[in-house]
Write a protein that holds these residues in place. Structure first.
Motif, PDB file in Angstrom:
ATOM      1  N   UNK A  26       0.840  -1.204   0.000  1.00 54.31           N
ATOM      2  CA  UNK A  26       0.000   0.000   0.000  1.00 54.31           C
ATOM      3  C   UNK A  26       0.868   1.244   0.000  1.00 54.31           C
ATOM      4  N   UNK A  27       0.321   2.311  -0.555  1.00 59.39           N
ATOM      5  CA  UNK A  27       1.052   3.577  -0.583  1.00 59.39           C
ATOM      6  C   UNK A  27       1.218   4.104   0.830  1.00 59.39           C
ATOM      7  N   UNK A  28       2.278   4.823   1.042  1.00 59.92           N
ATOM      8  CA  UNK A  28       2.557   5.395   2.351  1.00 59.92           C
ATOM      9  C   UNK A  28       1.520   6.467   2.683  1.00 59.92           C
ATOM     10  N   UNK A  29       1.111   6.499   3.925  1.00 61.41           N
ATOM     11  CA  UNK A  29       0.139   7.491   4.373  1.00 61.41           C
ATOM     12  C   UNK A  29       0.817   8.789   4.783  1.00 61.41           C
ATOM     13  N   UNK A  30       2.126   8.862   4.628  1.00 66.25           N
ATOM     14  CA  UNK A  30       2.862  10.053   5.016  1.00 66.25           C
ATOM     15  C   UNK A  30       2.540  11.198   4.073  1.00 66.25           C
ATOM     16  N   UNK A  31       2.327  12.405   4.637  1.00 65.98           N
ATOM     17  CA  UNK A  31       2.094  13.548   3.754  1.00 65.98           C
ATOM     18  C   UNK A  31       3.369  13.891   2.980  1.00 65.98           C
ATOM     19  N   UNK A  32       3.180  14.503   1.832  1.00 64.98           N
ATOM     20  CA  UNK A  32       4.310  14.960   1.032  1.00 64.98           C
ATOM     21  C   UNK A  32       4.948  16.148   1.746  1.00 64.98           C
ATOM     22  N   UNK A  33       6.203  16.450   1.450  1.00 67.04           N
ATOM     23  CA  UNK A  33       6.831  17.622   2.057  1.00 67.04           C
ATOM     24  C   UNK A  33       5.995  18.877   1.782  1.00 67.04           C
ATOM     25  N   UNK A  34       5.798  19.667   2.813  1.00 61.92           N
ATOM     26  CA  UNK A  34       5.008  20.886   2.667  1.00 61.92           C
ATOM     27  C   UNK A  34       3.526  20.689   2.926  1.00 61.92           C
ATOM     28  N   UNK A  36       0.341  19.045   5.313  1.00 66.25           N
ATOM     29  CA  UNK A  36       0.067  18.769   6.712  1.00 66.25           C
ATOM     30  C   UNK A  36      -1.073  17.772   6.786  1.00 66.25           C
ATOM     31  N   UNK A  37      -0.918  16.797   7.644  1.00 66.20           N
ATOM     32  CA  UNK A  37      -1.983  15.819   7.826  1.00 66.20           C
ATOM     33  C   UNK A  37      -2.974  16.345   8.859  1.00 66.20           C
ATOM     34  N   UNK A  38      -4.216  15.858   8.832  1.00 63.30           N
ATOM     35  CA  UNK A  38      -5.170  16.246   9.877  1.00 63.30           C
ATOM     36  C   UNK A  38      -4.652  15.918  11.272  1.00 63.30           C
ATOM     37  N   UNK A  39      -3.936  14.809  11.408  1.00 63.25           N
ATOM     38  CA  UNK A  39      -3.411  14.416  12.715  1.00 63.25           C
ATOM     39  C   UNK A  39      -2.390  15.429  13.229  1.00 63.25           C
ATOM     40  N   UNK A  40      -1.491  15.874  12.357  1.00 59.54           N
ATOM     41  CA  UNK A  40      -0.479  16.852  12.758  1.00 59.54           C
ATOM     42  C   UNK A  40      -1.127  18.192  13.101  1.00 59.54           C
ATOM     43  N   UNK A  41      -2.133  18.572  12.340  1.00 62.03           N
ATOM     44  CA  UNK A  41      -2.815  19.833  12.608  1.00 62.03           C
ATOM     45  C   UNK A  41      -3.594  19.762  13.922  1.00 62.03           C
ATOM     46  N   UNK A  42      -4.166  18.606  14.227  1.00 59.63           N
ATOM     47  CA  UNK A  42      -4.864  18.433  15.505  1.00 59.63           C
ATOM     48  C   UNK A  42      -3.890  18.552  16.672  1.00 59.63           C
ATOM     49  N   UNK A  43      -2.698  18.022  16.515  1.00 63.74           N
ATOM     50  CA  UNK A  43      -1.680  18.151  17.562  1.00 63.74           C
ATOM     51  C   UNK A  43      -1.365  19.622  17.815  1.00 63.74           C
TER      52      UNK A  43
END
Length: 145
Positions: A26-34, A36-43
């Motif tokens: 499966x493709x990586x769920x990591x966001x591309x550089x630049x 932001x994921x919803x999880x990081x923004x929630x943090x």
């Protein structure tokens, strides 16, 4: 000619090997550089709630909340960028932007603001906007679901 054919054969074999690498993974769920994921923004949103200007705006000297408002400005830019793909953030992102502009437009960053009650109302609006963003981010679909 023999060197060219063997070089071409090695090159083609390498391409075939690369084409097969990870094709069933499966493709990586990591966001591309630049991005932001919803999880990081929630943090980040949760970190902003530790500020006294969020927790108890009515107990703060409104002009001392300028640093908090500046941090919210940066955060709001990220919210609005994520809102391009996560539509549920558009309205609270706009609410935060309006609150920031209103706080500054009323001169709330100065101790001598004309109407302290107005400044406190703007801080309450920012608190409500941040709460809404947090709620919507908690409900956001993630790449791992």
């Amino acid at each position: 000619m023999r060197i060219r054919r063997s070089t071409l054969a090695l090159f083609a074999a390498g391409l075939l090997a690369l084409a097969g690498c990870g094709s069933e993974e499966p493709r990586s769920a990591q966001p591309k550089p630049g991005e932001v994921s919803p999880e990081a923004l929630l943090t980040k949103a949760n970190a902003l709630t530790a500020d006294p200007c969020f927790r108890a705006p009515e107990q703060q000297k409104y002009w001392l909340c300028e640093k908090y408002v500046t941090q919210l400005g940066s955060f709001t830019g990220t919210v609005n960028k994520l809102a391009e793909t996560f539509v549920a953030l558009r309205e609270p992102g706009q609410q935060l932007r309006t609150g920031i502009d209103s706080y500054r437009g009323a001169g709330c960053e100065a101790e001598t603001a004309p109407e302290p009650a107005v400044c406190l109302r703007h801080l309450d609006q920012l608190k409500a906007g941040l709460d809404t963003v947090r709620t919507r981010l908690r409900d956001a679909p993630t790449a791992t679901e």
